[in-house]
Motif scaffolding. Sequence first.
Motif: not given
Length: 66
Positions: A9-14, A19-24, A31-34
């Motif tokens: 799960q942690l690997q998936t979150l990582r 991806d989210l940090a790049e997108a934002r 969203d990245v902080l959450a």
Amino acid sequence: MDKRNLLNQLQTLRLRLHDLAEARGSLTHPDVLALSEEADRLIIVLQQLQREDPGVSGESKPTTHL
């Protein structure tokens, strides 16, 4: 809780976090902080499991033969 499942799960979150940090375009976007906080909570659970059973590290230890 199964430690291997938590590690997965942690690997998936990582990966999602990356991806989210790049997108934002920002590591400080809400969203990245959450998502980062979610990963932090999972890391804390894993650390607590490690403290409760230090023999369980998620890795196999080499055996010593005398």
